[in-house]
Write a protein that holds these residues in place. Structure first.
Motif, short mmCIF file in Angstrom:
data_model
loop_
_atom_site.label_atom_id
_atom_site.label_comp_id
_atom_site.label_asym_id
_atom_site.label_seq_id
_atom_site.Cartn_x
_atom_site.Cartn_y
_atom_site.Cartn_z
N MET A 51 56.64 47.23 26.20
CA MET A 51 56.21 48.43 26.91
C MET A 51 55.05 48.10 27.84
SD MET A 51 54.94 52.08 25.34
CE MET A 51 54.48 53.42 26.42
N THR A 52 55.08 48.62 29.05
CA THR A 52 54.03 48.36 30.03
C THR A 52 52.72 49.02 29.61
OG1 THR A 52 55.64 48.23 31.81
CG2 THR A 52 53.35 48.60 32.44
N ASN A 53 51.63 48.25 29.71
CA ASN A 53 50.31 48.80 29.43
C ASN A 53 49.78 49.47 30.69
OD1 ASN A 53 47.50 49.19 29.05
ND2 ASN A 53 47.48 47.62 27.46
N LEU A 54 49.61 50.77 30.66
CA LEU A 54 49.15 51.51 31.84
C LEU A 54 47.64 51.65 31.88
CD1 LEU A 54 51.86 54.34 31.94
CD2 LEU A 54 51.81 52.18 33.20
N THR A 55 46.95 51.16 30.86
CA THR A 55 45.49 51.27 30.82
C THR A 55 44.81 50.09 31.49
OG1 THR A 55 45.64 52.50 28.75
CG2 THR A 55 43.49 51.60 29.33
N TYR A 56 45.16 48.89 31.04
CA TYR A 56 44.58 47.67 31.61
C TYR A 56 45.69 46.80 32.19
CZ TYR A 56 40.09 48.71 29.46
OH TYR A 56 38.89 49.31 29.12
N LYS A 57 45.51 46.41 33.45
CA LYS A 57 46.44 45.49 34.09
C LYS A 57 45.69 44.18 34.31
CE LYS A 57 49.39 48.94 36.32
NZ LYS A 57 50.56 48.56 35.50
N MET A 58 46.10 43.15 33.60
CA MET A 58 45.39 41.88 33.62
C MET A 58 46.29 40.78 34.16
SD MET A 58 42.44 42.75 32.31
CE MET A 58 41.69 41.17 31.91
N ASN A 59 45.83 40.11 35.20
CA ASN A 59 46.57 38.98 35.78
C ASN A 59 45.70 37.73 35.74
OD1 ASN A 59 49.02 40.32 36.54
ND2 ASN A 59 47.87 41.36 38.15
N PRO A 60 46.32 36.55 35.79
CA PRO A 60 45.54 35.30 35.72
C PRO A 60 44.68 35.09 36.96
CG PRO A 60 47.84 34.83 36.17
CD PRO A 60 47.77 36.29 35.85
N MET A 61 43.74 34.16 36.84
CA MET A 61 42.90 33.81 37.98
C MET A 61 43.73 33.15 39.07
SD MET A 61 39.84 34.83 37.45
CE MET A 61 38.88 33.89 38.65
N PRO A 62 43.47 33.46 40.34
CA PRO A 62 44.22 32.84 41.43
C PRO A 62 43.82 31.39 41.63
CG PRO A 62 42.45 34.19 42.31
CD PRO A 62 42.46 34.43 40.82
N GLU A 63 44.72 30.65 42.25
CA GLU A 63 44.41 29.26 42.60
C GLU A 63 43.28 29.22 43.62
OE1 GLU A 63 46.67 25.38 44.62
OE2 GLU A 63 47.80 27.18 44.07
N LYS A 64 42.37 28.27 43.46
CA LYS A 64 41.22 28.19 44.36
C LYS A 64 41.63 27.67 45.75
CE LYS A 64 37.52 27.49 40.96
NZ LYS A 64 36.46 26.57 40.51
N ILE A 65 40.97 28.23 46.76
CA ILE A 65 41.09 27.71 48.12
C ILE A 65 40.48 26.32 48.16
CG2 ILE A 65 40.39 28.06 50.52
CD1 ILE A 65 42.30 30.21 49.64
N ALA A 66 41.08 25.41 48.91
CA ALA A 66 40.56 24.03 49.02
C ALA A 66 39.11 24.04 49.49
CB ALA A 66 41.43 23.22 49.97
N GLN A 67 38.28 23.24 48.84
CA GLN A 67 36.84 23.26 49.13
C GLN A 67 36.53 22.84 50.57
OE1 GLN A 67 34.47 24.50 47.02
NE2 GLN A 67 33.21 24.38 48.86
N ASP A 68 37.31 21.90 51.11
CA ASP A 68 37.02 21.48 52.49
C ASP A 68 37.22 22.62 53.47
OD1 ASP A 68 39.86 21.21 51.91
OD2 ASP A 68 40.06 20.24 53.87
N LYS A 69 38.17 23.51 53.17
CA LYS A 69 38.38 24.67 54.04
C LYS A 69 37.22 25.67 53.89
CE LYS A 69 43.41 24.35 54.16
NZ LYS A 69 44.71 25.05 53.98
N LEU A 70 36.75 25.86 52.67
CA LEU A 70 35.61 26.76 52.45
C LEU A 70 34.34 26.21 53.11
CD1 LEU A 70 36.15 27.80 48.72
CD2 LEU A 70 36.71 29.11 50.79
#
Length: 224
Positions: A1-20
């Protein structure tokens, strides 16, 4: 059953440091000459001036009176990340204050942007934490456990933001950039920056701005 209270997704992949690193050498106002997406409303301002921050965006959406999910998610972020907090329309209750700042700094967070108010300005300044908000408020959130979303699509100051976007934040404002656009934005931003340096040098040497930009010729042509 879908949890409608908390929606939790994983951390996104980091942008390459040289670009930042390249992004950090640009200014939001320079990119604003040619790019039209991802700029937050001017009402969102730096709490501490003089900060330039880049990073990979982690997003958070929390309802007006409740900061339960913010407290929890600060343990999930770290160096290289920038937290963008969607307050779901609330502009009264401050979810971010001295205690949250201390935890964010301890986790090595690069910075944060809240589409709403902050509190404890002196403590934020004392810790030197880079953050942007809609201004101070003495009215704070509580831990009501009503829900929210982590790394979900959000709206920050009118800008649509997804987790994993790049961010550039400085004294002129906050800019979120989709990864698909980042290479082109960097290339054009570096060209504009170099052209700007050349133009500034010419003005300093006595060239009139209207002559340099072509505005004077445009007016004179209209006048005949």
């Amino acid at each position: 059953m879908t949890n409608l209270t908390y929606k939790m997704n994983p951390m996104p992949e980091k942008i390459a440091q040289d670009k930042l690193d390249r992004l950090a050498k640009l200014e939001t106002a320079t990119i604003g000459h040619f790019y039209h997406f991802g700029f937050v409303a001017p009402a969102i301002q730096p709490v501490i001036t003089g900060k330039v921050v880049t990073g990979t965006v982690a997003t958070l959406a929390i309802p007006g009176l409740d900061s339960t999910l913010l407290h929890h998610c600060l343990s999930l972020v770290g160096p290289g990340y920038f937290v963008a907090v969607d307050r779901l329309g609330d502009t009264k209750y401050a979810c971010w204050g001295g205690g949250v700042t201390r935890m964010a700094a301890m986790m090595g967070l690069e910075g944060a942007c809240v589409d709403g108010p902050h509190t404890d300005t002196a403590e934020v300044e004392e810790q030197g934490f880079a953050m942007w908000s809609r201004g101070p408020s003495p009215v704070t959130t509580r831990l009501y456990n009503t829900g929210g979303g982590f790394n979900v699509p959000v709206c920050i100051g009118g800008a649509a933001v997804l987790p994993g976007y790049a961010v550039l934040a400085d004294d002129s404002g906050v800019l979120f950039i989709a990864p698909d656009d980042l290479d082109a934005v960097l290339a054009e931003g570096e060209i504009k920056t170099e052209r700007g340096r050349i133009s500034e040098a010419k003005v300093s040497d006595g060239t009139h701005l209207g002559t340099l930009s072509g505005a004077t010729k445009m007016v004179q042509d209209k006048l005949g």
